[in-house]
Write a protein that holds these residues in place. Sequence first.
Motif, PDB file in Angstrom:
ATOM      1  N   GLN A 130       0.821  -1.213   0.000  1.00 10.63           N
ATOM      2  CA  GLN A 130       0.000   0.000   0.000  1.00 10.63           C
ATOM      3  C   GLN A 130       0.853   1.260   0.000  1.00 10.63           C
ATOM      4  OE1 GLN A 130      -0.129  -2.497   2.309  1.00 10.63           O
ATOM      5  NE2 GLN A 130      -0.824  -1.742   4.304  1.00 10.63           N
TER       6      GLN A 130
ATOM      7  N   ALA B 184       1.837   1.750  -3.589  1.00  8.73           N
ATOM      8  CA  ALA B 184       0.677   2.271  -4.332  1.00  8.73           C
ATOM      9  C   ALA B 184       0.460   3.744  -4.022  1.00  8.73           C
ATOM     10  CB  ALA B 184      -0.570   1.464  -3.987  1.00  8.73           C
TER      11      ALA B 184
ATOM     12  N   GLN C  60       2.994   5.750  -5.900  1.00  7.48           N
ATOM     13  CA  GLN C  60       2.654   5.808  -7.325  1.00  7.48           C
ATOM     14  C   GLN C  60       1.588   6.865  -7.588  1.00  7.48           C
ATOM     15  OE1 GLN C  60      -0.304   4.328  -9.068  1.00  7.48           O
ATOM     16  NE2 GLN C  60       0.517   4.949 -11.050  1.00  7.48           N
ATOM     17  N   GLN C  61       0.650   7.024  -6.652  1.00  6.49           N
ATOM     18  CA  GLN C  61      -0.400   8.027  -6.794  1.00  6.49           C
ATOM     19  C   GLN C  61       0.136   9.442  -6.578  1.00  6.49           C
ATOM     20  OE1 GLN C  61      -3.217   6.608  -3.923  1.00  6.49           O
ATOM     21  NE2 GLN C  61      -4.154   5.140  -5.314  1.00  6.49           N
TER      22      GLN C  61
END
Length: 259
Positions: free
Chosen positions: A207, A210, A213-214
Amino acid sequence: MLNNHSGYAAANGIKLYYEIYGAGKPLVLIHGGGSSGFFDFEETVIRLKGRYQLILLDMQNHGRSEHRAVPETFEQDARDIIAVLDYLAIEKASFLGFSNGATTILKLASLFPDRVNKLIAASGNTKREGLLDGFFDSMSASTIEVMPPYLKENFLKLNPDPEKFKNMYEKDSQRMINFQDFEPGTLENLACPVFLIGGDQDVVKGQHLAQMQQQIPNARLMVLPANHGNYMMKDFNGQIDKELIDFTVLQIQKFLEAE
């Protein structure tokens, strides 16, 4: 620049050891904590030396490089890398970092955006909460005796000095125990394309990858069925998953060559 060349570069008061393989666009490879350039990236060199100029560094207190008595910081490592590139007369490069090396190159891209083409950050973190629960308690309780034998053997092969080994362990351990989250906005302001890589059984939480990456404007993410690094190097038992590494390196190559 000669192919398959090695030497020492002056870097902010110490000398860092480097190795260069192949020719082409420069790709700088930065190893993880407790390790050294070729130890982490041998499999990558085998696969990419025919396509790029691969520049492997041993960071401060690691491998064949000189040591400092002051605490390690990711910012100092970033500045040392830039000093080596200046020595080699390389104005701009792409960077591949593993673990602490990934954290280092993310820091480098925020400090020296004009020196970076693309980044591949493999198993790196930018927040304390991004590492597995209990990681920092484990680090605080750990001693030099429990350092992975393969890392100790590699260090002493390159630098047979027990005091230097102790210094490397202490500096690396304290940097992680005292890890500070990246400043807010650091990732959001990265201007270069970034390829994040991790394993589904990594030390870095999926997480967190992720979330990174956002936050990064131009980022891709690949999570592999792997642990902390065996998608690009030997696993903790010295075994090589050739097919997995082939796949990882192919994706890195595609990322580097994409317009």
